[in-house]
Design a protein around this motif. Structure first.
Motif, PDB file in Angstrom:
ATOM      1  N   MET A 212       0.827  -1.204   0.000  1.00  0.00           N
ATOM      2  CA  MET A 212       0.000   0.000   0.000  1.00  0.00           C
ATOM      3  C   MET A 212       0.868   1.262   0.000  1.00  0.00           C
ATOM      4  O   MET A 212       0.596   2.207  -0.750  1.00  0.00           O
ATOM      5  N   VAL A 213       1.909   1.269   0.823  1.00  0.00           N
ATOM      6  CA  VAL A 213       2.800   2.430   0.907  1.00  0.00           C
ATOM      7  C   VAL A 213       3.550   2.629  -0.403  1.00  0.00           C
ATOM      8  O   VAL A 213       3.676   3.757  -0.898  1.00  0.00           O
ATOM      9  N   MET A 214       4.052   1.548  -1.000  1.00  0.00           N
ATOM     10  CA  MET A 214       4.774   1.654  -2.270  1.00  0.00           C
ATOM     11  C   MET A 214       3.879   2.254  -3.351  1.00  0.00           C
ATOM     12  O   MET A 214       4.296   3.144  -4.094  1.00  0.00           O
ATOM     13  N   ILE A 215       2.636   1.799  -3.437  1.00  0.00           N
ATOM     14  CA  ILE A 215       1.714   2.328  -4.438  1.00  0.00           C
ATOM     15  C   ILE A 215       1.445   3.808  -4.185  1.00  0.00           C
ATOM     16  O   ILE A 215       1.414   4.613  -5.114  1.00  0.00           O
ATOM     17  N   ASP A 216       1.293   4.178  -2.932  1.00  0.00           N
ATOM     18  CA  ASP A 216       1.064   5.582  -2.589  1.00  0.00           C
ATOM     19  C   ASP A 216       2.265   6.441  -2.959  1.00  0.00           C
ATOM     20  O   ASP A 216       2.133   7.448  -3.662  1.00  0.00           O
ATOM     21  N   LEU A 217       3.447   6.046  -2.525  1.00  0.00           N
ATOM     22  CA  LEU A 217       4.642   6.863  -2.734  1.00  0.00           C
ATOM     23  C   LEU A 217       5.099   6.908  -4.188  1.00  0.00           C
ATOM     24  O   LEU A 217       5.512   7.951  -4.680  1.00  0.00           O
ATOM     25  N   GLU A 218       5.023   5.792  -4.882  1.00  0.00           N
ATOM     26  CA  GLU A 218       5.566   5.731  -6.235  1.00  0.00           C
ATOM     27  C   GLU A 218       4.549   6.014  -7.331  1.00  0.00           C
ATOM     28  O   GLU A 218       4.929   6.414  -8.429  1.00  0.00           O
ATOM     29  N   TYR A 219       3.263   5.809  -7.024  1.00  0.00           N
ATOM     30  CA  TYR A 219       2.236   5.992  -8.053  1.00  0.00           C
ATOM     31  C   TYR A 219       1.189   7.035  -7.664  1.00  0.00           C
ATOM     32  O   TYR A 219       0.292   7.332  -8.445  1.00  0.00           O
ATOM     33  N   GLY A 220       1.294   7.577  -6.451  1.00  0.00           N
ATOM     34  CA  GLY A 220       0.393   8.638  -6.027  1.00  0.00           C
ATOM     35  C   GLY A 220      -1.046   8.216  -5.837  1.00  0.00           C
ATOM     36  O   GLY A 220      -1.949   9.048  -5.881  1.00  0.00           O
ATOM     37  N   GLN A 221      -1.266   6.935  -5.602  1.00  0.00           N
ATOM     38  CA  GLN A 221      -2.625   6.407  -5.423  1.00  0.00           C
ATOM     39  C   GLN A 221      -2.787   5.895  -4.002  1.00  0.00           C
ATOM     40  O   GLN A 221      -1.984   5.085  -3.536  1.00  0.00           O
ATOM     41  N   LYS A 222      -3.808   6.374  -3.333  1.00  0.00           N
ATOM     42  CA  LYS A 222      -4.111   5.887  -1.980  1.00  0.00           C
ATOM     43  C   LYS A 222      -4.844   4.551  -2.098  1.00  0.00           C
ATOM     44  O   LYS A 222      -5.852   4.442  -2.784  1.00  0.00           O
ATOM     45  N   VAL A 223      -4.311   3.547  -1.430  1.00  0.00           N
ATOM     46  CA  VAL A 223      -4.928   2.224  -1.409  1.00  0.00           C
ATOM     47  C   VAL A 223      -5.353   1.950   0.021  1.00  0.00           C
ATOM     48  O   VAL A 223      -4.538   2.008   0.941  1.00  0.00           O
ATOM     49  N   THR A 224      -6.616   1.678   0.211  1.00  0.00           N
ATOM     50  CA  THR A 224      -7.127   1.380   1.545  1.00  0.00           C
ATOM     51  C   THR A 224      -6.983  -0.110   1.847  1.00  0.00           C
ATOM     52  O   THR A 224      -6.761  -0.926   0.937  1.00  0.00           O
TER      53      THR A 224
END
Length: 79
Positions: free
Chosen positions: A45-57
């Motif tokens: 979840m953190v990798m997707i947020d930091l690298e792709y700018g998408q919040k994943v719940t």
């Protein structure tokens, strides 16, 4: 290789790193890897947020079944 294929390949490589496996394919069940845990899920979840700018719940992650689902959550082109 075009830009969309490059982005998808980079995503697959990053997910493999997070899952601590040599490689992954789009239709792989990411929870089937030996190292899967809630901590690896959080790292994903953190990798997707930091690298792709998408919040994943947590609900998004729970609903995802395959690496392809994760790529969609990340908004990766080339699917």
């Amino acid at each position: 290789m075009n830009d969309m294929e490059t982005e998808l390949q980079k995503f697959l490589e990053r997910i493999a790193e997070v899952l601590e496996v040599p490689s992954v394919a789009l239709d792989d069940d990411f929870r089937a890897v030996p190292m899967w845990s809630s901590l690896v899920g959080f790292s994903t979840m953190v990798m997707i947020d930091l690298e792709y700018g998408q919040k994943v719940t947590a609900a998004d992650l729970k609903a995802a079944k395959t690496v392809r689902d994760l790529a969609k959550l990340a908004g990766v082109d080339g699917l």
